[in-house]
Design an enzyme around this catalytic site. Sequence first.
Site, PDB file in Angstrom:
ATOM      1  N   GLY A 210      51.574  25.218  72.475  1.00 32.21           N
ATOM      2  CA  GLY A 210      50.148  24.938  72.319  1.00 32.21           C
ATOM      3  C   GLY A 210      49.908  23.769  71.393  1.00 32.21           C
ATOM      4  N   GLY A 212      48.751  22.651  67.295  1.00 29.66           N
ATOM      5  CA  GLY A 212      48.677  23.147  65.931  1.00 29.66           C
ATOM      6  C   GLY A 212      49.907  22.777  65.130  1.00 29.66           C
ATOM      7  N   ILE A 214      52.463  24.644  63.990  1.00 28.57           N
ATOM      8  CA  ILE A 214      53.758  25.203  64.379  1.00 28.57           C
ATOM      9  C   ILE A 214      54.346  24.492  65.599  1.00 28.57           C
ATOM     10  CG2 ILE A 214      54.924  27.283  65.225  1.00 28.57           C
ATOM     11  CD1 ILE A 214      53.090  28.899  63.360  1.00 28.57           C
ATOM     12  N   GLU A 233      50.819  24.884  79.880  1.00 25.44           N
ATOM     13  CA  GLU A 233      49.419  24.850  80.298  1.00 25.44           C
ATOM     14  C   GLU A 233      48.666  23.699  79.660  1.00 25.44           C
ATOM     15  OE1 GLU A 233      48.183  28.667  79.053  1.00 25.44           O
ATOM     16  OE2 GLU A 233      47.902  28.110  76.970  1.00 25.44           O
ATOM     17  N   GLY A 331      46.683  31.713  77.939  1.00 28.30           N
ATOM     18  CA  GLY A 331      47.867  31.778  78.794  1.00 28.30           C
ATOM     19  C   GLY A 331      49.035  32.493  78.164  1.00 28.30           C
TER      20      GLY A 331
END
Length: 626
Positions: A210, A212, A214, A233, A331
Amino acid sequence: MTIALPARPDWSQLIKSGSRVFVGGNAGVPYALIDDLIEHSKGFSDIELVHMLALGDTRWAKEEYRERFKVNTFFIHGEEVRRAIDEGRADYTPVFLSEMSSLFSDGTLPLDAALVSVSPPDEFGYCSLGVSVDICMSAVRQARVVVAQINPQMPRTAGHSFIHISEITACIEADEPLQQITLPPIDSVAERIGQYVAMLVEDGSTLQFGVGKIPSATLKYLQRHKDLGIHSEMLSDSIIDIIASGAITNRKKTFHPGKIVTSFCIGSERLYQFVHNNPHIEFYPSSYVNKPSNIAKNDKMVTINSALEVDLTGQVVADSLGYDFYSGIGGQVDFVSGASMSKGGKPIIALPSTAKDESISRIVPCITEGAGVVTSRGNVHYIVTEYGIASLRGKSIRERALELIRVAHPKFRAKLLEEVRKHYWVPHFQQKYPTDIAELGAIQLQKIVIQGETFYMRPLNPADERRLQEFFYSHTKETLRLRYNYDPKQMSREKSCNLVSVDQNTDVALCIVRQEGSRITIHAVGRFYYNQHDNSCEAAFVTRETQQGKGMASRLLTKLIDIARMRNIHRMVAFCRADNKPMIAIFEHHGFKRLFSDDPSEVELALPLQEDNAANATEQDKQRDH
């Protein structure tokens, strides 16, 4: 060739009170088009606006429009939408991203109109949905009418991102910057999490991640990997640097080889320019990208998702804080399921161990009242925090609890163990909680390669109870006799528990393991016991027979000596059977000297650890020689 554009929208002819209208989301929100709708919708009421995450000023959710519009969002984001949900003026519909489009196609949420942002048409009349194909394509295909904002700043992206101008009922032309986000700086916690996650990624893996701190930290530590691929995604700015590093080739992908596959991207103008007309990056609808069976077609599929909290059985909370809905399912379950089915796949949940300035543990005995489980305990393979990797697949509730306590923040570990003991998830004799070895630094796991094989050196911990039993029963009688000076017949659960439950602040116990997916095998153990009365320690180690002679014991002893020196321990001693010549040789190779012993069957060895002790020992040796 001149392409004729559809007329400007006459909203009175396109929608009516009570209509359900889809609004394109993520970075592709058609704000100029929405402003036009707001301006010309004074006579409407109860229009349901359906969308997923929407970046920017979600002005349609303001209190002043409550009679005109009602929001139904699949993902909570933005101040106005969050406030509207908190006040009961808007709805949140939890749904897997892979299944959102089916709500439109099967009539569960039939759409009267779809509002989307597209690029200008090419010479053949094709417009691109650009940075937000996701569920926009499905909405376009299912809505009764399609109203578009033709935006010259929308990139043209490859894949299944195109709609023909003839499919658009009405449009406006508006040159408008896309919504952007700036990646937050990577802090020390994210840095450590990223290092641990990167250790789980093998060369040739395909990644999902995703946006961010991390994911950014993880991709930073993957830049030396080889032949990675992407099936995700979403994309963020973090991909640009890792692609530039050469780590992403996509050549080992087994689904869409050679291509990055995604459904939307969120980031800066740099990212939007990067995906513009880039033939290596293909955008597809979320129903395709997030379909678990498609995800599973990628061998070694590694998925990296986040959580708000995780309980000690492995249940993952990701969309709510107690009774307050915070974000959405998105997701996560799609990719966790897909990676679980992938050959060599690894679904990973990565999160900081604490929240609110370390005042709250995110690893909890049980989920907060009102919170909902997004990913079940049966789906989870790995939980990663800044304190390490908890491997849960195939683990019992007792083993899961101990694994997760180990990666919790140290100040919460005692309380977590106390809580699970109340429910008999761990036995009565499990008294100690996991402790770290401060001298190993922030990363307690060290990757080592021995004769071409990858192993990991790390502290022994309570979750290793069963693994230490297996290690014990793998030994031959000869190994047991040489190590223990007798032939022990049994390694009980309680005995094993005592051996792995080490206060690493006083004594030290290290192991070398091989980890293949969720399968962890101990191949060597080294430890020292601290003797407070004379500030010394006693060292010992044992190696699996199949690994003897490969240097594992030497590596463990080197690390034990380093730790003892950093703790200012005066000397290290060892006791070996006289016929255990290989072990004696290892100690002597590291500078240990034999001491006089009355027992010819046993050899005592000692190593001065501090410089003054070493000097005194040398002087004493000289005096004995004379």
